[in-house]
Design an enzyme around this catalytic site. Structure first.
Site, PDB file in Angstrom:
ATOM      1  N   GLN A   1     -11.679  14.802  55.241  1.00 23.54           N
ATOM      2  CA  GLN A   1     -11.753  14.729  56.697  1.00 23.54           C
ATOM      3  C   GLN A   1     -11.515  16.081  57.349  1.00 23.54           C
ATOM      4  OE1 GLN A   1     -10.055  11.170  58.165  1.00 23.54           O
ATOM      5  NE2 GLN A   1     -10.298  11.690  60.317  1.00 23.54           N
ATOM      6  N   ASP A   2     -10.294  16.614  57.257  1.00 27.03           N
ATOM      7  CA  ASP A   2     -10.048  17.963  57.760  1.00 27.03           C
ATOM      8  C   ASP A   2      -9.035  18.644  56.852  1.00 27.03           C
ATOM      9  OD1 ASP A   2      -7.891  16.446  58.605  1.00 27.03           O
ATOM     10  OD2 ASP A   2      -7.708  17.450  60.540  1.00 27.03           O
ATOM     11  N   PRO A   3      -8.886  19.973  56.963  1.00 28.75           N
ATOM     12  CA  PRO A   3      -8.022  20.699  56.025  1.00 28.75           C
ATOM     13  C   PRO A   3      -6.552  20.304  56.164  1.00 28.75           C
ATOM     14  CG  PRO A   3      -9.520  22.200  57.183  1.00 28.75           C
ATOM     15  CD  PRO A   3      -9.598  20.881  57.884  1.00 28.75           C
TER      16      PRO A   3
END
Length: 241
Positions: free
Chosen positions: A67-69
């Site tokens: 999804q995101d870092p």
């Protein structure tokens, strides 16, 4: 934005047009403003496109979507689920290792550095490629999702069959358009401790991926990780260098 972007050549050939769209100019403006206001962004700028740099388009055999870092200090380096050498393995990756052991008998690695997977053709792609330190999902809705949609479309359009591992509803929605008549789409709950017991454990995606690749005359992935990342890699990946 394209004048300052370093992008692997095979990806640049299919994604270069994205950098001429207004949304990428807006994204660049947003990131510059964030930095000017003293906000720390993860990963480093040279690692925004690390997943693409390590896995050229014509070598992609497996796609794993995140999804995101990670937003903690020293964690993110441009590959989903992966952390830098010397950083504690995050809970979701611990569960991925547990499933690997149950599926293929591979003992859990002592680190969370997944670069060897990427170099074999596993595209470890986050939907959003940056995040503000300490603020999960802080860069969602700024344009990265449109760019990574284009990445997935490019893989989907390749003639070579690819395995898509879609863990959790977010990844499954994002890649819903993938052509299942040509590619293998494997779905399961997210490996997070909150959902891993709802069907991620026991999904056997790693053996299923290799069986599919072998059936298409392609080399399987060696899911074993090196016991320790090379010291030179640890120095190169140091977050303050």
């Amino acid at each position: 934005m394209d004048a300052t972007i370093r992008l692997e050549e095979s990806w640049k050939a299919v994604l270069g047009g994205e950098f001429r769209h207004g949304y990428m100019a807006e994204l660049k403006r947003f990131l510059l403003e964030e930095k000017q206001q003293g906000r720390q962004i993860f990963p480093r700028g040279v690692e925004y496109f690390r997943a693409l740099d390590l896995t050229p388009l014509d070598r992609v055999r497996v796609v794993i979507l995140g999804q995101d870092p990670y937003h903690g200090d020293g964690q993110a380096h441009g590959l989903c689920f992966s952390v830098r050498p010397g950083v504690r393995t995050p809970p979701s990756l611990v569960n991925i290792y547990k499933e690997l052991q149950e599926d293929l008998g591979i003992p859990p690695a002592r680190h969370g550095f997944l670069e060897s997977w990427a170099r074999q053709g596993v595209l470890l792609l986050n939907s959003v490629l940056t995040v503000e330190r300490g603020r999960a999902a802080s860069h969602q809705g700024r344009g990265w999702e449109r760019f990574t949609d284009a990445v997935i479309r490019a893989v989907n359009e390749q003639a070579q069959p690819v395995v898509f591992m879609l863990w959790g509803s977010y990844a499954q929605r994002k890649a819903a358009f993938v052509d299942r008549s040509r590619h293998l789409v494997l779905t399961a709950p997210h490996p997070s401790p909150l959902s891993a017991h709802a069907g991620f454990f026991g999904c056997r995606h790693f053996s299923k991926a290799n069986a599919f690749l072998t059936s298409k005359g392609l080399d399987p992935i060696d899911w074993r990780l090196p016991e320790d990342p090379p010291l030179a890699v640890e120095r190169q990946m140091a977050p303050n260098c």
